[in-house]
Design a protein around this motif. Structure first.
Motif, mmCIF file in Angstrom:
data_model
loop_
_atom_site.group_PDB
_atom_site.id
_atom_site.type_symbol
_atom_site.label_atom_id
_atom_site.label_comp_id
_atom_site.label_asym_id
_atom_site.label_seq_id
_atom_site.Cartn_x
_atom_site.Cartn_y
_atom_site.Cartn_z
ATOM 1 N N TYR A 62 0.819 -1.255 -0.033
ATOM 2 C CA TYR A 62 0.036 -0.129 -0.088
ATOM 3 C C TYR A 62 0.920 1.290 0.003
ATOM 4 O O TYR A 62 0.369 2.208 -0.572
ATOM 5 C CB TYR A 62 -0.871 -0.034 1.192
ATOM 6 N N PHE A 63 1.938 1.145 0.620
ATOM 7 C CA PHE A 63 2.808 2.379 0.767
ATOM 8 C C PHE A 63 3.626 2.823 -0.431
ATOM 9 O O PHE A 63 3.735 3.968 -1.163
ATOM 10 C CB PHE A 63 3.986 2.170 1.693
ATOM 11 N N PHE A 64 3.689 1.619 -1.538
ATOM 12 C CA PHE A 64 4.430 1.906 -2.837
ATOM 13 C C PHE A 64 3.034 2.381 -3.763
ATOM 14 O O PHE A 64 3.549 3.222 -4.631
ATOM 15 C CB PHE A 64 4.900 0.661 -3.321
ATOM 16 N N SER A 69 0.942 7.626 -6.177
ATOM 17 C CA SER A 69 -0.358 8.426 -6.237
ATOM 18 C C SER A 69 0.450 9.966 -5.893
ATOM 19 O O SER A 69 0.082 10.801 -6.553
ATOM 20 C CB SER A 69 -1.420 8.237 -5.197
ATOM 21 N N PHE A 70 1.134 10.085 -4.943
ATOM 22 C CA PHE A 70 1.899 11.462 -4.595
ATOM 23 C C PHE A 70 2.874 11.824 -5.837
ATOM 24 O O PHE A 70 2.986 13.037 -5.942
ATOM 25 C CB PHE A 70 2.443 10.954 -3.263
ATOM 26 N N PHE A 71 3.333 10.807 -6.309
ATOM 27 C CA PHE A 71 4.430 11.223 -7.577
ATOM 28 C C PHE A 71 3.707 11.504 -8.544
ATOM 29 O O PHE A 71 4.264 12.684 -9.223
ATOM 30 C CB PHE A 71 5.133 9.864 -7.900
ATOM 31 N N ILE A 72 2.524 11.093 -8.944
ATOM 32 C CA ILE A 72 1.733 11.645 -10.198
ATOM 33 C C ILE A 72 0.960 12.974 -9.825
ATOM 34 O O ILE A 72 0.907 13.881 -10.567
ATOM 35 C CB ILE A 72 0.890 10.508 -10.475
ATOM 36 N N LEU A 73 0.381 13.028 -8.805
ATOM 37 C CA LEU A 73 -0.634 14.050 -8.394
ATOM 38 C C LEU A 73 -0.093 15.179 -7.477
ATOM 39 O O LEU A 73 -0.808 16.195 -7.076
ATOM 40 C CB LEU A 73 -1.822 13.713 -7.736
ATOM 41 N N SER A 79 -4.859 12.757 -3.281
ATOM 42 C CA SER A 79 -3.662 11.961 -3.771
ATOM 43 C C SER A 79 -3.423 10.977 -2.637
ATOM 44 O O SER A 79 -3.216 9.692 -2.799
ATOM 45 C CB SER A 79 -2.491 12.639 -4.193
ATOM 46 N N LEU A 80 -3.934 11.509 -1.265
ATOM 47 C CA LEU A 80 -3.869 10.496 -0.129
ATOM 48 C C LEU A 80 -4.853 9.459 -0.109
ATOM 49 O O LEU A 80 -4.613 8.144 0.171
ATOM 50 C CB LEU A 80 -3.707 11.287 1.149
ATOM 51 N N ARG A 81 -6.073 9.809 -0.527
ATOM 52 C CA ARG A 81 -7.189 8.816 -0.356
ATOM 53 C C ARG A 81 -7.538 8.079 -1.966
ATOM 54 O O ARG A 81 -8.429 7.193 -1.914
ATOM 55 C CB ARG A 81 -8.326 9.621 0.010
ATOM 56 N N LEU A 82 -6.865 8.596 -2.873
ATOM 57 C CA LEU A 82 -7.402 8.385 -4.304
ATOM 58 C C LEU A 82 -6.849 6.706 -4.327
ATOM 59 O O LEU A 82 -7.991 5.901 -4.986
ATOM 60 C CB LEU A 82 -6.798 8.911 -5.295
ATOM 61 N N PRO A 83 -5.806 5.990 -4.038
ATOM 62 C CA PRO A 83 -5.839 4.538 -4.125
ATOM 63 C C PRO A 83 -6.766 3.807 -3.510
ATOM 64 O O PRO A 83 -7.266 2.919 -3.924
ATOM 65 C CB PRO A 83 -4.372 4.447 -3.517
ATOM 66 N N ARG A 124 -12.820 5.385 1.215
ATOM 67 C CA ARG A 124 -12.692 6.850 1.312
ATOM 68 C C ARG A 124 -11.736 7.156 2.270
ATOM 69 O O ARG A 124 -11.559 8.308 2.793
ATOM 70 C CB ARG A 124 -13.911 7.762 1.449
ATOM 71 N N TYR A 125 -10.890 6.052 2.687
ATOM 72 C CA TYR A 125 -10.021 6.076 3.864
ATOM 73 C C TYR A 125 -8.733 5.543 3.501
ATOM 74 O O TYR A 125 -8.598 4.336 3.207
ATOM 75 C CB TYR A 125 -10.648 5.306 5.032
ATOM 76 N N SER A 126 -7.714 6.538 3.937
ATOM 77 C CA SER A 126 -6.179 5.794 3.259
ATOM 78 C C SER A 126 -5.498 4.982 4.226
ATOM 79 O O SER A 126 -4.577 5.267 4.902
ATOM 80 C CB SER A 126 -5.278 7.369 2.809
#
Length: 463
Positions: A62-64, A69-73, A79-83, A124-126
């Motif tokens: 999950y961290f990767f 997500s952070f790298f792209i957005l 970006s924190l909750r998108l994955p 909706r929860y990272s």
């Protein structure tokens, strides 16, 4: 059902899944566990890498994903909750792209996944959980297909899902046990599987080992990760039965489910009653085993947090769809479906969009208070380039997420603060107990903010 009707249903469920998982992702303040997950992904983003810590914080997968997500957005609530939101969308839509089965209606199952309050909330929860239950669903489904078809066509996908499960969270040991029990109860059919498909066996092993090694070694940068990957199971097991901080009674998850997901509870019980009549059906029998075991195992473990409930919600929803499908009266079945969707949908809207973080939302566990956003707004109004911030507290998550990009240091092992010794800092965020024991010089001003629960911090800065 006509083809055009199927397309319309798929389109509607897909759109609703996207909207309910992606809209207003910043509505709820970031939970402290989400803040910790940000920290590890941000370390990867900054080039500091990731090392699996077997005593805490779970597996690397999950961290990767969060890093990408952070790298792209860039770093934001989106970006924190998108994955997690994307995994939630996949879970909702997955049944729509599976072959139709006589045991359940895949459109109803997908609709139930869509409106389940717990599944929607933690989509909706990272945190790791929604990825974990998605992989659990794929693993169990592939295992059932292998047993039913008596061949290894789905073994590579099973190997990938199992490897990702192992690299996501230590509770995989529960899922491995459950899948082992499924195999035992289907032993007669398991013996009939054609094991001569060496190509699929070899391919599956390669995929499994590659995923496991790549993720636990952090893409071959930390080979200690392989040995560390075996060290987390004993301490996490001990923690589940001995840690005092999150002890709940046996009926905790049942209470949550009957509070928010009563139609699914009732329909799943009806589905379980249908199992005896269809005890030779591999799919129904296996799903019932998954649901019963996961409910009793998680209920028996004294360490309980509300997000673990999705491990029960997913197989419960599948059993509920089996239960509703077993009704022979079409009119009665349609009434049950409509009433269930309305009941679940109203709770989902309330818990996710009306009351997403408040104390009377039982899914919002020791959640960050919305007042933290006022703290950050006030801090940003006085912050200047090259300012230094000192956080004086042993409890500060998810502040590091909100202070991303600022010059922040932490001090957590003092009883009181002598501001004169820290004059090089321009802004202080101080825990209430430490603030009350400290003398504030006249040239400083302070304001109180609620962090979460009974925890208060003070924002202190020069006039």
């Amino acid at each position: 059902m006509r083809k055009i009707t199927k397309i319309v249903i798929i389109f509607i469920i897909g759109i609703l899944a996207i909207l309910t998982r992606l809209l207003f992702l910043d509505l709820r303040p970031v939970h402290h566990d989400e803040g910790v997950n940000y920290f590890f992904a941000d370390n990867i983003l900054d080039g500091r890498g990731f090392r699996y810590a077997p005593l805490n914080y779970h597996g690397p997968s999950y961290f990767f994903v969060l890093f990408f997500s952070f790298f792209i957005l860039g770093i934001s609530e989106l970006s924190l909750r998108l994955p997690a939101a994307l995994f939630g969308i996949i879970l909702v839509c997955a049944p729509l792209f599976l072959k139709s089965r006589k045991e359940y209606n895949k459109y109803i199952l997908s609709a139930f996944f869509l409106v389940s309050p717990s599944i929607m909330y933690y989509s909706r929860y990272s945190i790791h959980e929604i990825l974990f239950v998605l992989l659990s669903f794929v693993s169990v489904y592939c295992l059932i297909l292998i047993i039913e078809k008596k061949n290894l066509e789905y073994l590579p996908l099973f190997g990938v899902a199992l490897a990702l499960l192992l690299t996501t969270k230590e509770t995989v040991i529960i899922m491995i046990f459950i899948m082992a029990v499924i195999c035992i109860f289907n032993y007669r059919d398991l013996k009939k599987i054609n094991l001569n498909d060496k190509k699929n066996i070899f391919f599956s092993i390669i995929l499994f080992v590659l995923i496991y090694v790549v993720l636990f070694t952090s893409f071959f940068t930390n080979f200690y990760g392989l040995s560390d990957s075996f060290k987390g199971y004993v301490p996490w097991t001990e923690r589940g039965f001995t840690e005092p901080g999150h002890v709940k009674p046996f009926n905790y998850y049942f209470m949550l489910l009957t509070e928010y997901e009563l139609p699914l509870v009732l329909l799943s019980i009806f589905g379980l009653g249908f199992v005896y009549r269809k005890r030779d059906n591999i799919f129904i029998k296996s799903m019932a085993i998954w649901f019963i075991l996961v409910f009793f195992i998680y209920s028996s473990i004294s360490y309980k947090t509300p997000w673990l409930i999705v491990n029960i919600s997913v197989p419960m929803t599948i059993m509920a769809s089996i239960g509703i499908n077993s009704l022979n009266n079409n009119k009665l079945r349609n009434i049950f479906i409509i009433l269930s969707v309305i009941y679940l949908g109203l709770f989902s809207l309330y818990l996710n969009f009306v009351n997403p973080w408040q104390e009377n939302n039982l899914f919002a566990y020791v959640h960050t208070d919305k007042d933290i956003l006022n703290l950050i707004k006030e801090l940003n109004s006085v912050y200047r380039e090259n300012y230094k911030i000192l956080i004086v507290s042993d409890i500060y998550w998810p502040l590091p997420f909100y202070l991303e990009g600022k010059n922040v240091e932490y001090l957590d092992k003092i009883e009181e603060l002598d501001y004169e010794e820290y004059k090089s800092y321009d802004i202080f965020i101080v825990k209430n107990e430490i603030f009350s024991r400290s003398m504030l010089p006249k040239e400083y001003i302070s304001k109180e903010y609620k962090l979460r629960g009974g925890e208060i911090v003070y924002l202190v800065h020069k006039k």
